[in-house]
Design an enzyme around this catalytic site. Structure first.
Site, PDB file in Angstrom:
ATOM      1  N   VAL A  99     -24.785  16.244 -20.460  1.00  0.00           N
ATOM      2  CA  VAL A  99     -24.729  17.574 -20.271  1.00  0.00           C
ATOM      3  C   VAL A  99     -23.832  18.715 -20.570  1.00  0.00           C
ATOM      4  CG1 VAL A  99     -24.431  19.029 -17.879  1.00  0.00           C
ATOM      5  CG2 VAL A  99     -25.974  17.060 -17.896  1.00  0.00           C
TER       6      VAL A  99
ATOM      7  N   VAL B 256     -24.409  19.542 -24.117  1.00  0.00           N
ATOM      8  CA  VAL B 256     -25.483  20.490 -24.334  1.00  0.00           C
ATOM      9  C   VAL B 256     -24.905  21.710 -23.695  1.00  0.00           C
ATOM     10  CG1 VAL B 256     -27.761  21.076 -23.560  1.00  0.00           C
ATOM     11  CG2 VAL B 256     -27.414  18.631 -24.322  1.00  0.00           C
ATOM     12  N   GLU B 257     -24.419  21.949 -22.455  1.00  0.00           N
ATOM     13  CA  GLU B 257     -23.824  23.008 -21.877  1.00  0.00           C
ATOM     14  C   GLU B 257     -22.756  23.885 -22.706  1.00  0.00           C
ATOM     15  OE1 GLU B 257     -25.158  24.670 -19.358  1.00  0.00           O
ATOM     16  OE2 GLU B 257     -26.328  22.954 -18.576  1.00  0.00           O
ATOM     17  N   SER B 258     -21.814  22.894 -23.083  1.00  0.00           N
ATOM     18  CA  SER B 258     -20.645  23.732 -23.921  1.00  0.00           C
ATOM     19  C   SER B 258     -20.034  23.193 -24.832  1.00  0.00           C
ATOM     20  CB  SER B 258     -19.512  24.039 -22.625  1.00  0.00           C
ATOM     21  OG  SER B 258     -18.994  22.399 -22.360  1.00  0.00           O
TER      22      SER B 258
END
Length: 191
Positions: A63, A66-68
């Protein structure tokens, strides 16, 4: 006659060099993958909060990737901040649910706070959707309201597994990529 044997010699040397190169690459492949494709910065915090919240560390790392892309200063045009890209309103809600009395919205920029709250929220969504990673990740990306309305509108159950039926293309791709990355993190880091 000499040309044929000279050509054979060149072919043999090329094959040896190719084999050596492939062998050399495979000996460094995992290192390259860990360093450049699937990094795991803040490893201790990812593992600590994942274990505390009973979430797979590979899922949390995926996560974050993908997020940052593990950029602690990441901020979206919609206002999400930090490694796990938490919206300020969601951060307020999470802090209330976690009983964080000293919480201030600017703390979402703190790595430890962001991973802790984001992991808690991911665990919450997994519980909410009875362990269904697809629904939990879709809710993490698109919001619980959207996922709940899709479940009602399309008759999805808690065992929903058809990623291709998620109405938002961004959310479909998000779920696919996070799940693919999770497998890679498990293989590379042995979670």
């Amino acid at each position: 006659m000499r040309r044929k044997s000279n050509t054979k010699g060149k072919i043999i040397i090329a094959v040896i060099v190719a084999c050596f190169s492939v062998s050399y690459f495979f000996s460094w492949k995992d290192t390259v993958m860990r360093e450049f494709v699937y990094p795991l910065q803040y490893d201790y915090m990812v593992r600590q909060y994942a274990y505390e919240e009973h979430v797979e560390p590979a899922l949390v790392a995926s996560v974050i990737l993908v997020e940052s892309k593990f950029d602690r200063t990441a901020a979206s045009h919609r206002g999400a901040v930090g490694l796990m890209q938490i919206m300020p309103d969601t951060g307020d809600w999470i802090a209330e649910e976690m009983n964080l009395s000293d919480y201030q919205p600017e703390r979402l920029n703190d790595v430890r706070t962001n991973i802790r709250m984001g992991t808690w929220y991911l665990a919450y969504l997994l519980k909410e959707y009875e362990g269904n990673k697809i629904l939990a990740l879709a809710a993490y990306n698109a919001g619980r309201g959207h996922v709940d309305s899709w479940m009602k509108q399309y008759g999805w159950k808690k065992d929903f597994s058809k990623i291709e039926e998620i109405p938002f293309s961004e959310t479909r791709e998000y779920v696919r990529i996070v799940l693919l990355n999770e497998k890679q993190y498990n293989q590379l880091y042995g979670f």
